[in-house]
Design a protein around this motif. Sequence first.
Motif, short mmCIF file in Angstrom:
data_model
loop_
_atom_site.label_atom_id
_atom_site.label_comp_id
_atom_site.label_asym_id
_atom_site.label_seq_id
_atom_site.Cartn_x
_atom_site.Cartn_y
_atom_site.Cartn_z
N GLY A 237 0.78 -1.23 0.00
CA GLY A 237 0.00 0.00 0.00
C GLY A 237 0.81 1.28 0.00
O GLY A 237 0.24 2.37 0.10
N LEU A 238 2.13 1.18 -0.14
CA LEU A 238 2.93 2.40 -0.15
C LEU A 238 2.70 3.22 -1.42
O LEU A 238 3.09 4.38 -1.50
CB LEU A 238 4.43 2.07 -0.01
N ASN A 239 2.03 2.62 -2.39
CA ASN A 239 1.67 3.35 -3.62
C ASN A 239 0.43 4.21 -3.44
O ASN A 239 0.10 5.04 -4.30
CB ASN A 239 1.41 2.35 -4.75
N ILE A 240 -0.27 4.05 -2.31
CA ILE A 240 -1.52 4.78 -2.08
C ILE A 240 -1.22 6.15 -1.47
O ILE A 240 -0.56 6.23 -0.43
CB ILE A 240 -2.44 3.99 -1.14
N PRO A 241 -1.67 7.24 -2.09
CA PRO A 241 -1.41 8.59 -1.54
C PRO A 241 -2.05 8.76 -0.16
O PRO A 241 -3.14 8.27 0.10
CB PRO A 241 -2.07 9.52 -2.56
N ASN B 115 -3.67 11.11 2.95
CA ASN B 115 -4.62 12.21 3.01
C ASN B 115 -3.91 13.48 3.49
O ASN B 115 -3.46 13.56 4.64
CB ASN B 115 -5.77 11.86 3.94
N THR B 116 -3.84 14.49 2.63
CA THR B 116 -3.15 15.74 2.98
C THR B 116 -4.12 16.87 3.32
O THR B 116 -3.71 18.03 3.41
CB THR B 116 -2.24 16.19 1.81
N ARG C 24 6.61 7.08 3.56
CA ARG C 24 6.19 7.85 2.40
C ARG C 24 5.61 9.16 2.92
O ARG C 24 4.79 9.17 3.85
CB ARG C 24 5.13 7.10 1.59
N ILE C 25 6.01 10.28 2.31
CA ILE C 25 5.51 11.58 2.73
C ILE C 25 4.82 12.23 1.53
O ILE C 25 5.45 12.43 0.48
CB ILE C 25 6.64 12.49 3.24
N ASP C 26 3.54 12.53 1.69
CA ASP C 26 2.76 13.19 0.65
C ASP C 26 2.56 14.66 1.02
O ASP C 26 2.30 14.99 2.18
CB ASP C 26 1.40 12.52 0.49
N PHE C 27 2.65 15.53 0.02
CA PHE C 27 2.49 16.96 0.22
C PHE C 27 1.46 17.52 -0.75
O PHE C 27 1.55 17.28 -1.96
CB PHE C 27 3.81 17.71 -0.03
N ALA C 28 0.50 18.26 -0.22
CA ALA C 28 -0.37 19.06 -1.07
C ALA C 28 0.44 20.24 -1.58
O ALA C 28 1.52 20.53 -1.05
CB ALA C 28 -1.58 19.53 -0.27
N PRO C 29 -0.04 20.96 -2.59
CA PRO C 29 0.68 22.16 -3.02
C PRO C 29 0.92 23.11 -1.84
O PRO C 29 -0.01 23.44 -1.11
CB PRO C 29 -0.27 22.78 -4.05
N GLN D 122 -1.45 21.08 8.04
CA GLN D 122 -0.10 21.18 7.48
C GLN D 122 -0.05 20.87 5.99
O GLN D 122 0.93 21.19 5.32
CB GLN D 122 0.86 20.25 8.23
N GLY D 123 -1.07 20.22 5.47
CA GLY D 123 -1.07 19.86 4.05
C GLY D 123 -0.09 18.76 3.72
O GLY D 123 0.49 18.74 2.64
N SER D 124 0.08 17.82 4.66
CA SER D 124 1.01 16.71 4.42
C SER D 124 0.52 15.46 5.14
O SER D 124 -0.35 15.53 6.01
CB SER D 124 2.42 17.06 4.90
N ASN D 125 1.10 14.32 4.78
CA ASN D 125 0.75 13.06 5.41
C ASN D 125 1.96 12.14 5.38
O ASN D 125 2.61 12.00 4.34
CB ASN D 125 -0.44 12.40 4.69
N VAL D 126 2.25 11.52 6.52
CA VAL D 126 3.37 10.58 6.60
C VAL D 126 2.82 9.17 6.78
O VAL D 126 2.09 8.90 7.74
CB VAL D 126 4.31 10.93 7.77
N THR D 127 3.16 8.29 5.86
CA THR D 127 2.81 6.88 5.98
C THR D 127 4.06 6.13 6.44
O THR D 127 4.98 5.89 5.65
CB THR D 127 2.32 6.31 4.63
N ALA D 128 4.11 5.83 7.72
CA ALA D 128 5.30 5.19 8.29
C ALA D 128 5.24 3.68 8.08
O ALA D 128 4.19 3.05 8.25
CB ALA D 128 5.39 5.51 9.78
#
Length: 223
Positions: A66-70, A72-73, A101-106, A77-83
């Motif tokens: 599931g590390l390919n799944i974005p 929720n940002t 995995r760290i996802d960032f919104a604009p 903070q507009g970010s999400n960390v999947t540890a």
Amino acid sequence: MMRAYLVAVALFALALSLTSASDPSPLQDFCVALEEKDYSKSAVFVNGKFCKDPEQVKAEDFFFEGLNIPGNTENMQGSNVTAVNVEKIAGLNTLGISLARIDFAPYGQNPPHTHPRGTEILVVVEGCLHVGFVTSNLENRLFTKVLNKGDVFVFPVGLIHFQLNVGKTNAIAIAALSSQNAGVITIADAVFGADPPINPDVLTKAFQLDKNVVEHLQKLFGY
């Protein structure tokens, strides 16, 4: 007399070093962490976890999907960390490594934080990130860099660091850490969101802020 004394001190120091020495790595192939419900009197406790019987270990103990799944940002903070640490992969126990995995919104950010037990190496998969870390007191020197896709940056263990998406599109980064459970202390959350709250007088003086501002921040970050 002095010579005999020095020899005795040297022998004592040698004995002390031998008794306090430890193995730099486990003397077994793996120590898959048991879930608490599976603890037994015969289980072996290693590095904060009980070891599963090697005969009961399966491939799934070393697997995560599931590390390919974005992530929720849609947050402050507009970010999400999947540890992906020892809590997600039991087979990481004693191996001294984990992933995120760290996802960032604009214009989203992974706010200033530290990992008390691990150095982090980060690679940008998509987007453009402004990253940096600050050295310890009294120098407090800031190291920063703008990273593009494929760029890599290292954050030394325990130092405050951050990542900011400076692009108009989403950004993704993958981070590896030198601990199975590096821990995270987000500065603002820890200071203003402590439970129970830190005395506002302490924070007022520490940050040289008006007490009303401190109390507002405690409400913003608190529970």
